[in-house]
Design a protein around this motif. Structure first.
Motif, mmCIF file in Angstrom:
data_model
loop_
_atom_site.group_PDB
_atom_site.id
_atom_site.type_symbol
_atom_site.label_atom_id
_atom_site.label_comp_id
_atom_site.label_asym_id
_atom_site.label_seq_id
_atom_site.Cartn_x
_atom_site.Cartn_y
_atom_site.Cartn_z
ATOM 1 N N THR A 166 12.364 -8.731 -0.174
ATOM 2 C CA THR A 166 11.058 -8.175 -0.539
ATOM 3 C C THR A 166 10.235 -7.828 0.699
ATOM 4 O O THR A 166 9.420 -6.923 0.665
ATOM 5 C CB THR A 166 10.248 -9.171 -1.391
ATOM 6 O OG1 THR A 166 10.235 -10.424 -0.742
ATOM 7 C CG2 THR A 166 10.825 -9.323 -2.775
ATOM 8 N N LEU A 167 10.501 -8.553 1.802
ATOM 9 C CA LEU A 167 9.766 -8.253 3.036
ATOM 10 C C LEU A 167 10.179 -6.874 3.561
ATOM 11 O O LEU A 167 9.347 -6.089 4.026
ATOM 12 C CB LEU A 167 10.086 -9.325 4.071
ATOM 13 C CG LEU A 167 8.949 -9.788 4.971
ATOM 14 C CD1 LEU A 167 7.748 -10.203 4.154
ATOM 15 C CD2 LEU A 167 9.403 -10.937 5.840
ATOM 16 N N ALA A 170 8.634 -4.301 1.299
ATOM 17 C CA ALA A 170 7.201 -4.125 1.548
ATOM 18 C C ALA A 170 6.983 -3.195 2.738
ATOM 19 O O ALA A 170 6.060 -2.383 2.736
ATOM 20 C CB ALA A 170 6.543 -5.481 1.796
ATOM 21 N N ALA A 173 7.773 0.249 1.656
ATOM 22 C CA ALA A 173 6.732 0.741 0.750
ATOM 23 C C ALA A 173 5.522 1.262 1.516
ATOM 24 O O ALA A 173 4.703 1.983 0.973
ATOM 25 C CB ALA A 173 6.316 -0.362 -0.219
ATOM 26 N N LEU A 174 5.387 0.855 2.786
ATOM 27 C CA LEU A 174 4.282 1.376 3.604
ATOM 28 C C LEU A 174 4.683 2.669 4.304
ATOM 29 O O LEU A 174 3.901 3.246 5.051
ATOM 30 C CB LEU A 174 3.882 0.348 4.663
ATOM 31 C CG LEU A 174 2.939 -0.758 4.215
ATOM 32 C CD1 LEU A 174 2.804 -1.790 5.312
ATOM 33 C CD2 LEU A 174 1.580 -0.207 3.855
ATOM 34 N N GLY A 175 5.913 3.090 4.093
ATOM 35 C CA GLY A 175 6.361 4.333 4.710
ATOM 36 C C GLY A 175 7.035 4.123 6.058
ATOM 37 O O GLY A 175 7.024 5.020 6.891
ATOM 38 N N VAL A 185 9.933 -5.947 11.399
ATOM 39 C CA VAL A 185 9.801 -6.976 10.362
ATOM 40 C C VAL A 185 11.012 -7.912 10.337
ATOM 41 O O VAL A 185 10.863 -9.122 10.422
ATOM 42 C CB VAL A 185 9.592 -6.317 8.981
ATOM 43 C CG1 VAL A 185 9.561 -7.372 7.893
ATOM 44 C CG2 VAL A 185 8.299 -5.518 8.976
ATOM 45 N N THR B 95 3.548 6.676 1.793
ATOM 46 C CA THR B 95 2.199 6.488 2.334
ATOM 47 C C THR B 95 1.161 6.934 1.308
ATOM 48 O O THR B 95 0.009 6.525 1.373
ATOM 49 C CB THR B 95 1.982 7.286 3.632
ATOM 50 O OG1 THR B 95 2.129 8.675 3.328
ATOM 51 C CG2 THR B 95 2.965 6.901 4.707
ATOM 52 N N MET B 99 2.462 0.028 -2.687
ATOM 53 C CA MET B 99 2.992 -0.953 -3.637
ATOM 54 C C MET B 99 2.611 -2.377 -3.246
ATOM 55 O O MET B 99 2.650 -2.740 -2.080
ATOM 56 C CB MET B 99 4.516 -0.829 -3.695
ATOM 57 C CG MET B 99 5.138 -1.619 -4.827
ATOM 58 S SD MET B 99 6.881 -1.188 -4.996
ATOM 59 C CE MET B 99 7.079 -1.323 -6.758
ATOM 60 N N THR B 105 3.850 -10.558 0.461
ATOM 61 C CA THR B 105 4.839 -10.174 1.468
ATOM 62 C C THR B 105 4.169 -9.977 2.818
ATOM 63 O O THR B 105 4.267 -8.899 3.408
ATOM 64 C CB THR B 105 5.541 -8.862 1.083
ATOM 65 O OG1 THR B 105 4.519 -7.899 0.787
ATOM 66 C CG2 THR B 105 6.416 -9.023 -0.124
ATOM 67 N N ALA B 106 3.448 -11.003 3.296
ATOM 68 C CA ALA B 106 2.835 -10.899 4.616
ATOM 69 C C ALA B 106 3.942 -10.808 5.663
ATOM 70 O O ALA B 106 4.898 -11.579 5.633
ATOM 71 C CB ALA B 106 1.950 -12.115 4.875
ATOM 72 N N PHE B 107 3.834 -9.851 6.579
ATOM 73 C CA PHE B 107 4.835 -9.721 7.637
ATOM 74 C C PHE B 107 4.674 -10.861 8.643
ATOM 75 O O PHE B 107 3.564 -11.372 8.818
ATOM 76 C CB PHE B 107 4.673 -8.386 8.367
ATOM 77 C CG PHE B 107 4.933 -7.188 7.500
ATOM 78 C CD1 PHE B 107 5.855 -7.243 6.468
ATOM 79 C CD2 PHE B 107 4.255 -6.003 7.718
ATOM 80 C CE1 PHE B 107 6.095 -6.134 5.669
ATOM 81 C CE2 PHE B 107 4.488 -4.890 6.917
ATOM 82 C CZ PHE B 107 5.401 -4.952 5.885
ATOM 83 N N TYR B 117 -0.438 -2.278 10.564
ATOM 84 C CA TYR B 117 0.953 -1.811 10.625
ATOM 85 C C TYR B 117 1.147 -0.411 10.042
ATOM 86 O O TYR B 117 1.727 0.465 10.675
ATOM 87 C CB TYR B 117 1.874 -2.813 9.913
ATOM 88 C CG TYR B 117 3.337 -2.509 10.123
ATOM 89 C CD1 TYR B 117 3.898 -2.640 11.384
ATOM 90 C CD2 TYR B 117 4.145 -2.066 9.086
ATOM 91 C CE1 TYR B 117 5.228 -2.339 11.595
ATOM 92 C CE2 TYR B 117 5.480 -1.763 9.297
ATOM 93 C CZ TYR B 117 6.011 -1.905 10.556
ATOM 94 O OH TYR B 117 7.327 -1.600 10.765
ATOM 95 N N GLY B 118 0.631 -0.213 8.822
ATOM 96 C CA GLY B 118 0.801 1.085 8.165
ATOM 97 C C GLY B 118 0.143 2.215 8.948
ATOM 98 O O GLY B 118 0.680 3.321 9.039
ATOM 99 N N ARG B 170 -3.590 -4.180 3.430
ATOM 100 C CA ARG B 170 -2.592 -3.432 4.183
ATOM 101 C C ARG B 170 -2.233 -2.129 3.460
ATOM 102 O O ARG B 170 -2.059 -1.085 4.073
ATOM 103 C CB ARG B 170 -1.350 -4.319 4.334
ATOM 104 C CG ARG B 170 -0.304 -3.794 5.267
ATOM 105 C CD ARG B 170 0.768 -4.837 5.451
ATOM 106 N NE ARG B 170 1.558 -5.021 4.230
ATOM 107 C CZ ARG B 170 2.381 -6.050 4.027
ATOM 108 N NH1 ARG B 170 2.522 -6.982 4.951
ATOM 109 N NH2 ARG B 170 3.052 -6.148 2.902
ATOM 110 N N ALA B 171 -2.155 -2.216 2.116
ATOM 111 C CA ALA B 171 -1.787 -1.031 1.338
ATOM 112 C C ALA B 171 -2.925 -0.015 1.308
ATOM 113 O O ALA B 171 -2.683 1.189 1.411
ATOM 114 C CB ALA B 171 -1.393 -1.440 -0.079
ATOM 115 N N VAL B 174 -4.030 2.577 4.533
ATOM 116 C CA VAL B 174 -3.457 3.904 4.786
ATOM 117 C C VAL B 174 -3.972 4.938 3.784
ATOM 118 O O VAL B 174 -3.481 6.064 3.743
ATOM 119 C CB VAL B 174 -1.910 3.887 4.785
ATOM 120 C CG1 VAL B 174 -1.391 3.063 5.943
ATOM 121 C CG2 VAL B 174 -1.354 3.350 3.482
#
Lengths: 281, 261
Positions: A166-167, A170, A173-175, A185, B95, B99, B105-107, B117-118, B170-171, B174
């Protein structure tokens, strides 16, 4: 005797035997360490770090040549083996996954991990030393790197697979493109595990003698020429230990002690990093 | 047959005759789904486990493409084009359609770097702009007060609810058009859940939201439209209040009254 009493008795016997076996196994470890510390410590002095090898009987003889040679050999092997091992492990975990090629690589790597190291030495002798016509530090380092790669490849593969899917999703999912997902990551998530694998890989090759015997060979004098035979602690221990001269034998003990402490230190460091990494999560 | 409301407002997404088949499956997991998604509103997807609601959600940002062998058919229209074509730029699409996952889902990086990050992926390097937008995103996600004095600390030190709000920050940093929520509160306690629901409602001012939930009360509390799915089909899509009070389909009624689940 009732059934319960019987079970309690069987349990005591089994416990007694397994405890005894564990104590015997550990006793040998401490026996080896004990002898090593006693003989090694008494042989240690500053001359060891200042002087290079000398004929028997000389007071001004030491292990500087072997210490530096050992560091050069292991350093070169690390420089070759670590990038290859990590990149190959990354391929397995992130790209190959369950493909037939990935499984084949995993199987071959596991076989290589248990290959006798002297065979790898013989291989490097045939393909590098013979064509070049002389022993060299490069040949020794390559032999060590070949031993190191499967260890690092496997730990990298395992550690990357522990990073939750899932990481990765994720980040996608941010592109993020795939190479950035891996670099930013996945590698970060598996940092402690990969580092531990690298340290254990270095510790493993640090104690190898057989693959060096006919690749980097040995030399009793200080050298930094990578195209010539290079002394190492392990081969020096071998040569000095079987020599009839007592001062050489003393130096052999000192070398064995230094090498063991170096490898023990790497192992402990590897475990500390892994433990700290787990606690952080 | 299915009863699908005709949405009068502008649509963010339009699903038409959509079919989805997982790799190696003999039958599609989603069958002829047609569904309009209203802009700047919240659409909830409900239905029993295995009904295909998460599968549908993950089609909107083409998450299924990460695992080769899955096949799409039909059409999903977004910004005037069908996003299911092979030439769709998935990096750009993701982008625009963000989601939020079930588990936070913290990096493995600092709180600041998580939010930045994004934006960094999009090539924003200017320190001031990054700082401003990170702060704004964290404020919009209602977590700024809790983290403003420890932005450089590891994000994994935050609680589950805080991490989920960090993921929302975070989502939204962007500036996407659509946000997909995949059961975003099922791993959280009631208080954190309340916080996330409040946040989702505030966010619809700026983004269109689709939320998959196992919890019918949650769908009733937050959404404007609700879709009920069963065995890979969209059975009913209606305004949330109507769907829960006067469902048009017998299956919908049976599900919301707890006859099956």
């Amino acid at each position: 005797m009732t059934a319960v009493q019987k079970r309690i008795m069987v349990n005591r016997i089994a416990l007694g035997f397994s405890t005894l076996s564990a104590v015997i196994a550990l006793a040998f470890l401490f026996w080896i360490l004990g002898v090593l510390v006693m003989k090694g410590m008494s042989a240690l002095n500053w001359n060891i770090f200042i002087f290079e090898g000398a004929p028997p009987g000389y007071i001004e003889s030491g292990l500087k040549h072997a210490l530096v040679g050992q560091l050069i050999l292991v350093g070169l092997a690390t420089g070759i083996g670590v990038p290859l091992g990590i990149l190959a492990g990354t391929y397995l975990s992130e790209y190959g996954k369950n493909s037939r090629l990935a499984h084949t690589i995993r199987d071959i790597s596991d076989i290589m991990m248990s290959a006798p190291s002297i065979v790898i030495g013989a291989f490097v002798y045939a393909v590098i030393v013979m064509p070049m016509g002389h022993f060299s530090a490069w040949a020794g380092a390559i032999a060590l790197a070949i031993i190191m790669i499967p260890i690092i490849l496997r730990t990298t593969d395992d550690m990357l697979q522990l990073v939750p899917g899932t990481l990765r999703e994720a980040a996608f999912a941010l592109g993020a493109p795939k190479y950035k997902v891996i670099k930013d990551v996945v590698y970060r998530g598996a940092k402690a595990g990969i580092l531990t694998g690298v340290l254990l890989g270095i510790a493993r090759v640090g104690g190898e003698t057989a693959p060096l015997l006919f690749t980097s060979f040995n030399d009793n004098f200080f050298t930094t020429d990578l195209n010539a035979a290079m002394p190492s602690l392990t081969v020096t221990i071998f040569n000095y230990a079987i020599s009839p001269y007592e001062d050489w034998q003393q130096l052999g003990w000192a070398a064995a002690f230094i090498l063991s402490m170096f490898i023990l230190g790497l192992n402990i460091l590897g475990r500390i990093i892994l433990f700290a990494g787990k606690k952080g999560k | 047959m299915a009863s699908i409301i005709d949405i009068k407002e502008e649509c963010a997404l339009h699903v038409r005759d959509f079919e989805f088949t997982y790799k190696g499956a003999s039958e599609p997991s989603l069958k002829k789904v047609t569904m309009p998604i209203a802009k700047h509103s919240i659409t909830a997807l409900i239905g029993p486990s295995g009904c295909g609601k998460t599968t549908l959600l993950r089609a909107f940002n083409r998450m299924h493409d990460l695992y080769p062998g899955n096949t799409y058919a039909g059409e999903i229209e977004f910004e005037g084009r069908n996003i299911l074509t092979p030439k769709e730029d998935l990096i750009h699409l993701r982008t625009k359609i963000g989601m939020i996952f079930q588990k936070p889902t913290a990096f493995p990086m600092s709180i600041y770097d998580n939010v930045a990050y994004g934006m960094r992926l999009q090539g924003i390097k200017n320190k001031t702009e990054l700082n401003d937008r990170v702060e704004k995103a964290l404020k919009d996600a209602a977590i700024w007060k809790e983290v403003s004095d420890r932005l450089k600390q590891d994000a994994n030190g935050l609680s589950g609810g805080q991490q989920q709000r960090l993921c929302i920050a975070r989502a939204i940093a962007v500036e996407p058009e659509v946000l997909l929520f995949d059961e975003p509160t099922s791993a959280l306690d009631p208080i954190s859940t309340q916080g996330i629901e409040k946040l989702v409602i505030e966010l619809k001012e700026r983004v269109s939201i689709i939320i998959v939930t196992h919890n019918m009360q949650q769908a009733a509390r937050v959404s404007d439209y609700t879709g009920f799915m069963y065995l890979g089909e969209l059975i009913e899509l209606g305004q949330t209040e109507e769907l829960f009070v006067t469902p048009k389909e017998k299956l919908t009624q049976e599900y919301i009254t707890g006859k099956f689940g």
